[in-house]
Scaffold this motif. Structure first.
Motif, PDB file in Angstrom:
ATOM      1  N   ALA A   1       0.853  -1.191   0.000  1.00 34.88           N
ATOM      2  CA  ALA A   1       0.000   0.000   0.000  1.00 34.88           C
ATOM      3  C   ALA A   1       0.887   1.238   0.000  1.00 34.88           C
ATOM      4  O   ALA A   1       1.910   1.273   0.669  1.00 34.88           O
ATOM      5  N   SER A   2       0.466   2.233  -0.767  1.00 30.72           N
ATOM      6  CA  SER A   2       1.218   3.475  -0.863  1.00 30.72           C
ATOM      7  C   SER A   2       0.234   4.638  -0.931  1.00 30.72           C
ATOM      8  O   SER A   2      -0.767   4.569  -1.639  1.00 30.72           O
ATOM      9  N   PHE A   3       0.519   5.693  -0.182  1.00 32.99           N
ATOM     10  CA  PHE A   3      -0.310   6.892  -0.179  1.00 32.99           C
ATOM     11  C   PHE A   3       0.593   8.107  -0.339  1.00 32.99           C
ATOM     12  O   PHE A   3       1.588   8.235   0.376  1.00 32.99           O
ATOM     13  N   GLU A   4       0.251   8.987  -1.279  1.00 35.78           N
ATOM     14  CA  GLU A   4       0.990  10.227  -1.466  1.00 35.78           C
ATOM     15  C   GLU A   4       0.008  11.384  -1.580  1.00 35.78           C
ATOM     16  O   GLU A   4      -1.044  11.254  -2.203  1.00 35.78           O
ATOM     17  N   SER A   5       0.359  12.479  -0.973  1.00 35.21           N
ATOM     18  CA  SER A   5      -0.415  13.716  -1.062  1.00 35.21           C
ATOM     19  C   SER A   5       0.558  14.850  -1.359  1.00 35.21           C
ATOM     20  O   SER A   5       0.928  15.629  -0.471  1.00 35.21           O
ATOM     21  N   PRO A   6       0.995  14.968  -2.626  1.00 35.94           N
ATOM     22  CA  PRO A   6       2.076  15.906  -2.953  1.00 35.94           C
ATOM     23  C   PRO A   6       1.738  17.379  -2.777  1.00 35.94           C
ATOM     24  O   PRO A   6       2.644  18.191  -2.574  1.00 35.94           O
ATOM     25  N   ALA A   7       0.453  17.747  -2.803  1.00 38.51           N
ATOM     26  CA  ALA A   7       0.097  19.164  -2.710  1.00 38.51           C
ATOM     27  C   ALA A   7      -0.400  19.557  -1.314  1.00 38.51           C
ATOM     28  O   ALA A   7      -0.931  20.649  -1.142  1.00 38.51           O
TER      29      ALA A   7
ATOM     30  N   ASP B   1      -6.818  22.941 -11.329  1.00 41.58           N
ATOM     31  CA  ASP B   1      -5.562  23.656 -11.586  1.00 41.58           C
ATOM     32  C   ASP B   1      -4.419  22.707 -11.956  1.00 41.58           C
ATOM     33  O   ASP B   1      -3.280  23.129 -12.106  1.00 41.58           O
ATOM     34  N   GLY B   2      -4.747  21.408 -12.103  1.00 47.14           N
ATOM     35  CA  GLY B   2      -3.742  20.429 -12.512  1.00 47.14           C
ATOM     36  C   GLY B   2      -2.970  19.796 -11.377  1.00 47.14           C
ATOM     37  O   GLY B   2      -2.175  18.892 -11.603  1.00 47.14           O
ATOM     38  N   LYS B   3      -3.173  20.262 -10.157  1.00 47.62           N
ATOM     39  CA  LYS B   3      -2.469  19.679  -9.016  1.00 47.62           C
ATOM     40  C   LYS B   3      -3.027  18.299  -8.697  1.00 47.62           C
ATOM     41  O   LYS B   3      -4.223  18.061  -8.810  1.00 47.62           O
ATOM     42  N   ASN B   4      -2.124  17.432  -8.282  1.00 46.85           N
ATOM     43  CA  ASN B   4      -2.534  16.105  -7.824  1.00 46.85           C
ATOM     44  C   ASN B   4      -2.908  16.189  -6.356  1.00 46.85           C
ATOM     45  O   ASN B   4      -2.112  16.640  -5.538  1.00 46.85           O
ATOM     46  N   GLY B   5      -4.117  15.741  -6.032  1.00 49.59           N
ATOM     47  CA  GLY B   5      -4.552  15.731  -4.646  1.00 49.59           C
ATOM     48  C   GLY B   5      -3.949  14.563  -3.892  1.00 49.59           C
ATOM     49  O   GLY B   5      -3.369  14.727  -2.830  1.00 49.59           O
ATOM     50  N   PHE B   6      -4.080  13.376  -4.489  1.00 50.36           N
ATOM     51  CA  PHE B   6      -3.499  12.189  -3.864  1.00 50.36           C
ATOM     52  C   PHE B   6      -3.252  11.115  -4.910  1.00 50.36           C
ATOM     53  O   PHE B   6      -3.792  11.154  -6.014  1.00 50.36           O
ATOM     54  N   LEU B   7      -2.426  10.187  -4.539  1.00 40.17           N
ATOM     55  CA  LEU B   7      -2.147   8.985  -5.319  1.00 40.17           C
ATOM     56  C   LEU B   7      -2.116   7.831  -4.326  1.00 40.17           C
ATOM     57  O   LEU B   7      -1.344   7.853  -3.362  1.00 40.17           O
ATOM     58  N   VAL B   8      -2.992   6.850  -4.537  1.00 38.49           N
ATOM     59  CA  VAL B   8      -3.049   5.670  -3.681  1.00 38.49           C
ATOM     60  C   VAL B   8      -2.859   4.435  -4.547  1.00 38.49           C
ATOM     61  O   VAL B   8      -3.521   4.296  -5.578  1.00 38.49           O
ATOM     62  N   GLU B   9      -1.941   3.585  -4.133  1.00 36.63           N
ATOM     63  CA  GLU B   9      -1.723   2.302  -4.815  1.00 36.63           C
ATOM     64  C   GLU B   9      -1.853   1.197  -3.772  1.00 36.63           C
ATOM     65  O   GLU B   9      -1.217   1.260  -2.720  1.00 36.63           O
ATOM     66  N   ILE B  10      -2.696   0.212  -4.084  1.00 37.05           N
ATOM     67  CA  ILE B  10      -2.953  -0.889  -3.155  1.00 37.05           C
ATOM     68  C   ILE B  10      -2.864  -2.205  -3.904  1.00 37.05           C
ATOM     69  O   ILE B  10      -3.368  -2.326  -5.024  1.00 37.05           O
TER      70      ILE B  10
ATOM     71  N   SER C   1      -9.761   3.774   4.174  1.00 32.68           N
ATOM     72  CA  SER C   1      -9.006   4.046   5.394  1.00 32.68           C
ATOM     73  C   SER C   1      -7.797   4.949   5.127  1.00 32.68           C
ATOM     74  O   SER C   1      -7.557   5.903   5.865  1.00 32.68           O
ATOM     75  N   LEU C   2      -7.048   4.664   4.083  1.00 35.19           N
ATOM     76  CA  LEU C   2      -5.872   5.485   3.764  1.00 35.19           C
ATOM     77  C   LEU C   2      -6.265   6.922   3.430  1.00 35.19           C
ATOM     78  O   LEU C   2      -5.597   7.871   3.865  1.00 35.19           O
ATOM     79  N   LEU C   3      -7.330   7.089   2.659  1.00 38.79           N
ATOM     80  CA  LEU C   3      -7.754   8.444   2.281  1.00 38.79           C
ATOM     81  C   LEU C   3      -8.202   9.247   3.493  1.00 38.79           C
ATOM     82  O   LEU C   3      -7.838  10.417   3.640  1.00 38.79           O
ATOM     83  N   VAL C   4      -8.991   8.634   4.365  1.00 42.55           N
ATOM     84  CA  VAL C   4      -9.474   9.347   5.554  1.00 42.55           C
ATOM     85  C   VAL C   4      -8.299   9.699   6.466  1.00 42.55           C
ATOM     86  O   VAL C   4      -8.224  10.816   6.984  1.00 42.55           O
ATOM     87  N   LYS C   5      -7.352   8.781   6.640  1.00 43.34           N
ATOM     88  CA  LYS C   5      -6.173   9.076   7.461  1.00 43.34           C
ATOM     89  C   LYS C   5      -5.317  10.173   6.842  1.00 43.34           C
ATOM     90  O   LYS C   5      -4.597  10.877   7.548  1.00 43.34           O
ATOM     91  N   GLY C   6      -5.389  10.306   5.504  1.00 42.25           N
ATOM     92  CA  GLY C   6      -4.639  11.356   4.818  1.00 42.25           C
ATOM     93  C   GLY C   6      -5.352  12.691   4.800  1.00 42.25           C
ATOM     94  O   GLY C   6      -4.857  13.645   4.199  1.00 42.25           O
TER      95      GLY C   6
END
Length: 161
Positions: free
Chosen positions: A40-46, A89-98, A136-141
């Motif tokens: 599992a991977s979670f990223e929130s670059p912005a 605006d083109g920004k990435n909100g999140f990226l989740v890989e499971i 779960s990952l999104l809510v925790k993020g």
């Protein structure tokens, strides 16, 4: 979500001359040995800036399956999902890989039946676990929950080469 370890109903997988699959009682058995989170991977670059504006992203969802024989009648099936959000605006909100996986014992199946069981039945067992992990990952993020709608995995399996 039910018991992740247990004997499933014994069934026969058959395909008619139009390619439609049918299940009926017979000699093929499927046993769920284990369901587990493989990766599992979670990223929130912005973040944190992204939380200060209005949240109305465009979501992208990519679902894949793969299976492999571990030994004899024991197989691993992995259901993978990549979920992305992109704002206006083109920004990435999140990226989740499971990668949600399971070990399944499948006895008495010929190769065509095995392909259908590993490509449709087993991923359907794994899907609720993948969906819960995503939520779960999104809510925790700090993001709103996203409940993936049920999908017809038989269509994905049929379209794969």
């Amino acid at each position: 979500m039910g018991c992740p370890n247990g004997e499933a109903k014994i069934f026969r997988w058959s395909r008619n001359n139009r390619g439609n699959s049918n299940l009926s009682n017979a000699s093929v058995s499927l046993k769920i040995e284990r369901v587990y989170l493989k990766d599992a991977s979670f990223e929130s670059p912005a973040s944190p800036e992204i939380f200060r504006g209005e949240w109305s992203p465009e979501l992208g969802v990519d679902i894949n399956t793969r299976g492999s024989r571990l030994e004899g009648d024991v197989h691993e099936v992995v259901l993978s999902a990549t979920v992305t959000s992109k704002l206006e605006d083109g920004k990435n909100g999140f990226l989740v890989e499971i990668k949600q996986a399971g070990i399944f014992s499948i006895e008495g199946a010929n190769e065509d039946q095995l392909s259908n069981i590993m490509g449709v039945v087993c991923p359907n067992v794994l899907f609720p676990y993948l969906r819960e992990t995503l939520d779960s990952l999104l809510v925790k993020g700090g993001f709103p929950a996203v409940q993936l709608a049920p999908i017809n995995l038989s269509l994905i399996h049929i379209s794969e080469p």
